[in-house]
Motif scaffolding. Structure first.
Motif, short mmCIF file in Angstrom:
data_model
loop_
_atom_site.label_atom_id
_atom_site.label_comp_id
_atom_site.label_asym_id
_atom_site.label_seq_id
_atom_site.Cartn_x
_atom_site.Cartn_y
_atom_site.Cartn_z
N ASP A 85 -27.44 -32.38 3.19
CA ASP A 85 -27.48 -30.83 3.28
C ASP A 85 -28.62 -30.46 2.82
N THR A 86 -29.79 -30.44 3.59
CA THR A 86 -31.20 -30.00 3.07
C THR A 86 -31.29 -28.60 2.60
N ASP A 87 -30.69 -27.49 3.29
CA ASP A 87 -30.75 -26.21 3.01
C ASP A 87 -29.61 -25.71 2.48
N HIS A 88 -28.66 -26.56 1.90
CA HIS A 88 -27.51 -26.14 1.00
C HIS A 88 -26.66 -24.97 1.79
N ASP A 89 -26.42 -25.17 3.14
CA ASP A 89 -25.52 -24.26 3.85
C ASP A 89 -24.31 -24.74 4.24
N GLY A 90 -23.83 -25.77 3.84
CA GLY A 90 -22.70 -26.46 4.16
C GLY A 90 -22.53 -27.22 5.35
N VAL A 91 -23.87 -27.33 5.94
CA VAL A 91 -23.91 -28.11 7.14
C VAL A 91 -24.79 -29.42 7.08
N PHE A 92 -24.39 -30.62 7.13
CA PHE A 92 -25.34 -31.80 6.72
C PHE A 92 -26.29 -31.68 7.99
N GLU A 93 -27.51 -32.45 7.52
CA GLU A 93 -28.53 -32.73 8.86
C GLU A 93 -28.70 -34.42 8.60
N SER A 94 -29.28 -34.79 9.66
CA SER A 94 -29.73 -36.10 10.01
C SER A 94 -31.15 -35.93 9.53
N VAL A 95 -31.58 -36.86 8.90
CA VAL A 95 -32.96 -36.69 8.22
C VAL A 95 -33.70 -38.04 8.59
N ASP A 96 -34.80 -37.82 9.37
CA ASP A 96 -35.62 -38.91 9.64
C ASP A 96 -37.11 -38.94 8.95
N TYR A 97 -37.21 -40.08 8.44
CA TYR A 97 -38.56 -40.06 7.74
C TYR A 97 -39.18 -41.36 8.40
#
Length: 385
Positions: free
Chosen positions: A223-235
């Motif tokens: 949850d990158t922005d701490h809004d309660g919704v997780f993100e799929s984060v690709d590096y």
């Protein structure tokens, strides 16, 4: 004489009464001693055998017991013989079922217990494998006996190892997801995850994010922005001139718009203008390739090139930069030859050594030195003669 006899009888009577009294007292004492052990024994048996009413009362009056509270934690790892919220009989039955479905040469690695579909009945996620590697994952329910609802199908196509499984809430709803984490088992490091949900008594694959194309790279769930919704984060990390890392964010299920960010993993953590004119050309070619790949503007392009040189070029017939897709590429097989030079102006021919037989064109770069920096003033694509 009569008085003496009467006195004698009186004395005897008293003696007899005393004897009778002593006999009676002794008898009472004997009876008391013989009954006491029996009463103590009976009392001991009764005190260790609670009635059914006491057991039922305990269940009713202790709804918030420690075991039940621990059972609410969906990520708790439950040992086989210590299942939260289960009776001994239930645990024994589940143990028997586990032994029945256990794949050959695999051991039980993890058990998760959670009501995945909110029907009031818990499901069990059983992970089997060897040591810390998970090979098979089953979702099990108890309906007049335990049975398999479904088996998780592994969508990752490159060589990998499944290392962990969790039950998680990934958004602001009450939906609970099964998340399997994986790492690569090849030469370069990679990691990713797969998400599943229980729907209509069937396990549905929600999303799988693993670097299947190259087998290299990092994919995380946060949850990158701490809004309660997780993100799929690709590096996407590159061993190019600037050591670029492109970060792509998207909703955990792979839907919705993408957000992209450019990072620099060099020592300065920012764009560092190359001092060597050949490095300027290489930096430009790398960034041009990455811009087209990610459909993303790189601010450094405005610094590397003059406005007259800022146009779209098709370098596919001249050079192959696809090696950038592999994070640990050593050196691109490019030939950058200086053909003309003075203190403030240089001309270079660029060709691809790896595809020399197929390459139909070569590229001419003209650079000028401005404010102590070499800048690309013009680019020409030439047919090879």
């Amino acid at each position: 004489m009569n008085n003496v006899r009467e006195e004698f009888f009186e004395i005897n009577f008293i003696k007899q009464n005393k004897i009778l009294f002593l006999i009676l007292l002794f008898s009472l004492l004997l009876n008391g001693c013989s009954e006491k052990p029996t009463n103590e024994k009976q009392h001991t048996v009764d005190s260790t055998k609670p009635s059914t009413q006491v057991i039922e009362q305990k269940v009713v009056t202790e709804p918030g017991s420690a075991a039940q509270e621990q059972g609410r934690n969906s990520n708790t790892v439950n040992p086989i013989n210590k299942r939260n919220g289960n009776s001994d009989a239930d645990s024994d039955t589940l143990d028997q079922f586990i032994k029945k479905i256990q794949p050959q040469n695999e051991q039980l690695q993890k058990i998760l217990k959670e009501d995945l579909d909110h029907d009031g009945k818990p499901e069990y996620v059983l992970a089997f494998g060897i040591e810390k590697e998970i090979y098979n994952i089953f979702v099990v329910r108890e309906d007049d006996g335990y049975h398999i609802i479904d088996k998780l199908e592994d969508p990752v196509i490159v060589v990998h190892i499944n290392t962990d499984v969790k039950i998680m809430k990934l958004d602001q709803t009450d939906q609970k997801f099964i998340v399997v984490y994986s790492i690569g088992d090849g030469g370069a490091y990679s990691e990713g995850f797969s998400i599943y949900a229980l729907e209509n008594n069937h396990i549905k694959s929600i999303n799988s994010d693993f670097p299947n194309a190259t087998g290299q790279g990092i994919r995380t769930l946060k949850d990158t922005d701490h809004d309660g919704v997780f993100e799929s984060v690709d590096y996407y990390e590159f061993s190019d001139t600037q050591e670029h890392t492109i970060v792509v964010y998207q909703k955990y299920d792979g839907t919705g718009p993408e957000k992209k960010e450019i990072l620099y993993k060099n020592k300065s953590k920012k764009f560092v203008y190359p001092s060597d004119p050949k490095a300027v050309i290489l930096n430009y070619l790398e960034v041009d390739y990455l811009m087209k790949w990610f459909d993303l503007p790189f601010p450094e392009m405005d610094q590397l090139t003059d406005p007259a040189a800022r146009q779209t070029y098709d370098f596919e017939d001249a050079v192959d930069l696809s090696g950038l897709a592999y994070l640990s590429y050593p050196v691109l097989e490019l030939s950058i030859n200086e053909v003309s030079s003075n203190d403030n102006r240089k001309i270079f021919f660029v060709k691809d050594n790896s595809l020399e037989e197929r390459a139909k064109k070569e590229i001419t770069f003209t650079l000028e030195k401005q404010s102590g920096k070499w800048k690309i003033m013009s680019i020409e694509m030439n047919d090879k003669s």
